[in-house]
Design a protein around this motif. Sequence first.
Motif, mmCIF file in Angstrom:
data_model
loop_
_atom_site.group_PDB
_atom_site.id
_atom_site.type_symbol
_atom_site.label_atom_id
_atom_site.label_comp_id
_atom_site.label_asym_id
_atom_site.label_seq_id
_atom_site.Cartn_x
_atom_site.Cartn_y
_atom_site.Cartn_z
ATOM 1 N N ILE A 259 -44.128 -65.839 53.233
ATOM 2 C CA ILE A 259 -44.565 -67.225 53.432
ATOM 3 C C ILE A 259 -45.971 -66.817 54.755
ATOM 4 O O ILE A 259 -46.885 -67.420 54.554
ATOM 5 N N GLY A 260 -45.747 -65.716 55.639
ATOM 6 C CA GLY A 260 -46.852 -65.584 56.386
ATOM 7 C C GLY A 260 -48.161 -65.055 55.561
ATOM 8 O O GLY A 260 -49.257 -65.372 56.000
ATOM 9 N N VAL A 261 -48.031 -64.261 54.823
ATOM 10 C CA VAL A 261 -49.020 -63.429 53.790
ATOM 11 C C VAL A 261 -49.523 -64.623 53.029
ATOM 12 O O VAL A 261 -50.494 -64.926 52.822
ATOM 13 N N GLN A 360 -51.768 -74.410 49.112
ATOM 14 C CA GLN A 360 -51.360 -73.939 50.307
ATOM 15 C C GLN A 360 -50.112 -75.153 50.602
ATOM 16 O O GLN A 360 -49.229 -74.988 51.289
ATOM 17 N N VAL A 361 -50.624 -76.279 50.493
ATOM 18 C CA VAL A 361 -49.526 -77.328 50.649
ATOM 19 C C VAL A 361 -48.172 -76.993 49.976
ATOM 20 O O VAL A 361 -47.111 -77.363 50.580
ATOM 21 N N LEU A 362 -48.208 -76.495 48.621
ATOM 22 C CA LEU A 362 -46.790 -76.222 47.990
ATOM 23 C C LEU A 362 -46.048 -75.303 48.595
ATOM 24 O O LEU A 362 -44.877 -75.037 48.568
ATOM 25 N N VAL A 363 -46.933 -74.431 49.652
ATOM 26 C CA VAL A 363 -46.266 -73.382 50.489
ATOM 27 C C VAL A 363 -45.352 -74.087 51.467
ATOM 28 O O VAL A 363 -44.108 -73.816 51.682
ATOM 29 N N TRP A 382 -44.575 -71.330 61.696
ATOM 30 C CA TRP A 382 -45.005 -69.953 61.425
ATOM 31 C C TRP A 382 -45.895 -69.913 60.315
ATOM 32 O O TRP A 382 -46.965 -69.171 60.219
ATOM 33 N N SER A 383 -45.653 -70.751 59.232
ATOM 34 C CA SER A 383 -46.343 -70.906 58.002
ATOM 35 C C SER A 383 -47.860 -71.231 58.276
ATOM 36 O O SER A 383 -48.993 -70.660 58.041
ATOM 37 N N ALA A 425 -47.961 -62.959 46.128
ATOM 38 C CA ALA A 425 -47.037 -63.012 47.309
ATOM 39 C C ALA A 425 -45.893 -64.016 47.237
ATOM 40 O O ALA A 425 -44.968 -63.638 47.399
ATOM 41 N N LEU A 426 -46.429 -65.117 46.870
ATOM 42 C CA LEU A 426 -45.531 -66.285 46.737
ATOM 43 C C LEU A 426 -44.143 -65.868 45.420
ATOM 44 O O LEU A 426 -43.137 -66.435 45.768
ATOM 45 N N SER A 427 -44.698 -65.132 44.466
ATOM 46 C CA SER A 427 -43.582 -64.688 43.471
ATOM 47 C C SER A 427 -42.782 -63.900 44.078
ATOM 48 O O SER A 427 -41.612 -63.798 43.422
#
Length: 446
Positions: A259-261, A360-363, A382-383, A425-427
């Motif tokens: 999530i950070g990345v 980004q909002v979906l993160v 943190w995100s 990253a999200l994958s």
Amino acid sequence: MSESGTTTSASTGTAARAAGWVGPLCWIAVLLDGFDLVVVGTVVPTLQSPEEWDLTGAGTTFVITIGLVGMMIGALTIGTLTDLVGRRKALIGAVVAFSLFTLLCAFAPNEGVFGVLRFLAGVGLGGCLPTAIAMVNEFSRSGRSGRATTTIMTGYHVGAVATAALAIVVIPTLGWRAMFVIGALPAVVLVPLMLRQLPESASWLEARGRRAEAEEVARRYGLQLEQPAAPVAEQAGESAGATLRTLFSAGYVRNTVVIGVTSFMGLLLVYGLNNWLPTIMREADYELGAALAFLLVLNIGAIVGLLVAGTVADRIGARAAGIAWFGGAAVFLALLSIRLPIAGIYLMVFLTGCFVFSAQVLVYAFVSANHPPQVRATALGWSAGAGRIGAIVGPVITGALFATGNAFPGGFYLFAVVGALGAIALSVAVTVRSSGAHRGQVPSSS
């Protein structure tokens, strides 16, 4: 209709109206973030003039980035504080702090004082976003957390567009200081409304062991109490250290790093494009008027994209939707490197806006759905905090490309790579739970 049926119907209607305050109040809080995104950019040309502070390049960079540093710190600290003191107190406190220091910016005598006030306003504002998203998700209907997150984030872009339009009228007539007075004014109405209408989250109360209060809030607002579906340390929510340790425990560390990345990549795109798109387009030989209009079209695309992304996320999941949106952003950012007729490039910019900002909002939607209430706001903080680092880096990298004459098409190639890295990253993230506290089934008293 029987008397009991009438009473039940009236109670349900009252709960719906009461819970209906949560979304609008949180939306306005997020709108303040949109105001802050562009307000310094609107006043910098005036501050650079000899009649004002005669800001140098270094001074300009300072006043632009110092607020972002404050927002990063605010997201990391107030997000954690939210899990300790509650959503309501943290959100109201963040709005008060941001508004107070924004008002004081109007009276800053020089760039040094202005920078300090921008930093302090940023700390307050940094806590608004994670807290507002956590609260809205905990008051959303079952299966609609993605839509709840993306809908509230439209406030961010409405605030940005409205502030940019307002500056055109206000600065020439009332001066740059008036922009900060206007930015603080919403608190005069917003804070009293929050004190009167904003409830505490039933999920937070339940997580803190305040079962009776949680059930009362749940009955009043038509909510189903949330039960954690993932391992949480017993001490989580008891102290800032324990809550942070939970995020880096075995059950969460993978997603915490991912999530950070991903957030770093996401906000690098958001701030890089918002700060440099007109300049890059000018380097590509588009007319100045068209280059400025691209920024407006980009943010209109963002609003449309958010509304679509929320519906998609609720159907296929926030993680899958986020991967698709980062991938789409990479494609359209690469396509912006092609010189097209003006109508074609407007369409490309619009579609780019649809994907870049929603990614980004979906993160945030994924984070909210995959963390229990004991650590949800901390995880969102943190995100947002990791993302703010990208927000600082994005404009700096793009500025370096511009200084070397490589902003076009190099800037768009760079942004495309960042979008692709965000998708990758999200994958790697793992879905560990679905959000739980929803409007609908009211728990029976125990």
